[in-house]
Design a protein around this motif. Structure first.
Motif, PDB file in Angstrom:
ATOM      1  N   GLY A   2      15.466  88.659  96.374  1.00 42.39           N
ATOM      2  CA  GLY A   2      14.501  87.607  96.595  1.00 42.39           C
ATOM      3  C   GLY A   2      14.018  87.508  98.026  1.00 42.39           C
ATOM      4  O   GLY A   2      14.244  88.392  98.859  1.00 42.39           O
ATOM      5  N   ALA A   3      13.354  86.398  98.300  1.00 49.39           N
ATOM      6  CA  ALA A   3      12.715  86.205  99.601  1.00 49.39           C
ATOM      7  C   ALA A   3      13.736  86.088 100.732  1.00 49.39           C
ATOM      8  O   ALA A   3      13.511  86.605 101.827  1.00 49.39           O
ATOM      9  CB  ALA A   3      11.828  84.965  99.562  1.00 49.39           C
ATOM     10  N   PHE A   6      15.019  89.547 101.559  1.00 42.60           N
ATOM     11  CA  PHE A   6      13.956  90.298 102.223  1.00 42.60           C
ATOM     12  C   PHE A   6      13.803  89.843 103.668  1.00 42.60           C
ATOM     13  O   PHE A   6      13.635  90.664 104.575  1.00 42.60           O
ATOM     14  CB  PHE A   6      12.626  90.138 101.479  1.00 42.60           C
ATOM     15  N   MET A   7      13.891  88.538 103.902  1.00 41.93           N
ATOM     16  CA  MET A   7      13.787  88.006 105.259  1.00 41.93           C
ATOM     17  C   MET A   7      14.961  88.491 106.116  1.00 41.93           C
ATOM     18  O   MET A   7      14.758  88.905 107.265  1.00 41.93           O
ATOM     19  CB  MET A   7      13.753  86.480 105.230  1.00 41.93           C
ATOM     20  N   ALA A  38       6.005  90.737 102.069  1.00 43.84           N
ATOM     21  CA  ALA A  38       6.372  89.341 102.354  1.00 43.84           C
ATOM     22  C   ALA A  38       5.455  88.383 101.609  1.00 43.84           C
ATOM     23  O   ALA A  38       5.915  87.366 101.064  1.00 43.84           O
ATOM     24  CB  ALA A  38       6.312  89.083 103.856  1.00 43.84           C
ATOM     25  N   ARG A  39       4.179  88.693 101.573  1.00 41.96           N
ATOM     26  CA  ARG A  39       3.223  87.840 100.864  1.00 41.96           C
ATOM     27  C   ARG A  39       3.554  87.798  99.375  1.00 41.96           C
ATOM     28  O   ARG A  39       3.493  86.739  98.741  1.00 41.96           O
ATOM     29  CB  ARG A  39       1.800  88.353 101.092  1.00 41.96           C
ATOM     30  N   MET A  41       6.445  88.146  98.091  1.00 45.60           N
ATOM     31  CA  MET A  41       7.694  87.400  97.948  1.00 45.60           C
ATOM     32  C   MET A  41       7.482  85.891  98.107  1.00 45.60           C
ATOM     33  O   MET A  41       8.416  85.120  97.933  1.00 45.60           O
ATOM     34  CB  MET A  41       8.718  87.857  98.993  1.00 45.60           C
ATOM     35  N   GLY A  42       6.285  85.486  98.485  1.00 50.16           N
ATOM     36  CA  GLY A  42       5.984  84.069  98.652  1.00 50.16           C
ATOM     37  C   GLY A  42       6.245  83.543 100.049  1.00 50.16           C
ATOM     38  O   GLY A  42       6.330  82.333 100.244  1.00 50.16           O
ATOM     39  N   ILE A  43       6.361  84.432 101.018  1.00 54.43           N
ATOM     40  CA  ILE A  43       6.585  84.030 102.402  1.00 54.43           C
ATOM     41  C   ILE A  43       5.228  83.888 103.081  1.00 54.43           C
ATOM     42  O   ILE A  43       4.395  84.790 103.006  1.00 54.43           O
ATOM     43  CB  ILE A  43       7.455  85.077 103.137  1.00 54.43           C
ATOM     44  N   TYR A  48       6.263  84.504 108.519  1.00 51.27           N
ATOM     45  CA  TYR A  48       6.804  85.860 108.624  1.00 51.27           C
ATOM     46  C   TYR A  48       6.463  86.476 109.982  1.00 51.27           C
ATOM     47  O   TYR A  48       7.298  87.152 110.584  1.00 51.27           O
ATOM     48  CB  TYR A  48       6.271  86.731 107.488  1.00 51.27           C
TER      49      TYR A  48
END
Length: 113
Positions: A2-3, A6-7, A38-39, A41-43, A48
């Motif tokens: 998930g986000a 990834f972060m 990232a986009r 993933m909803g960030i 970001y």
């Protein structure tokens, strides 16, 4: 993962990139690859971008490869081994700030609305 995963992976990657590359080449090389992911993933893009810039800033001063660390040692005319102990507190403070900014998106996007 998930986000959040990834972060965390992005932070690790950009800390390493920031220690061996300058900021502009790192963004030019990896920005087009990482920002669309990232986009998806909803960030938020601004959030970001701030995390990426802060991560590269940590890498810039992180021994043993940090270019900024060796530049600071050259300017202050001390051997890099002597500066290792004082820089650890600075790196720890930068990492705490980076984790706070990465974990609380409002810090970077709260004033955009």
């Amino acid at each position: 993962g998930g986000a959040a995963m990834f972060m965390a992976a992005s932070i690790c990657v950009f800390v390493i990139l920031g220690s061996v590359l300058e900021g502009i080449p790192a963004i030019v090389l990896f920005g087009p690859l990482m920002f669309p992911i990232a986009r998806q993933m909803g960030i938020h893009d601004v959030h970001y971008a701030m995390v990426v810039i802060l991560s590269m800033g940590v890498g810039l001063f992180a021994p043993p490869f940090g270019v900024g660390y060796y530049s600071a040692c050259a300017v202050s005319r001390i051997h890099p081994d002597e500066g290792m102990k004082p820089i650890l507190g600075y790196i720890a403070a930068l990492m705490v700030g980076l984790i706070i900014v990465a974990g609380v998106p409002w810090i970077s996007t709260g004033f955009l609305h």
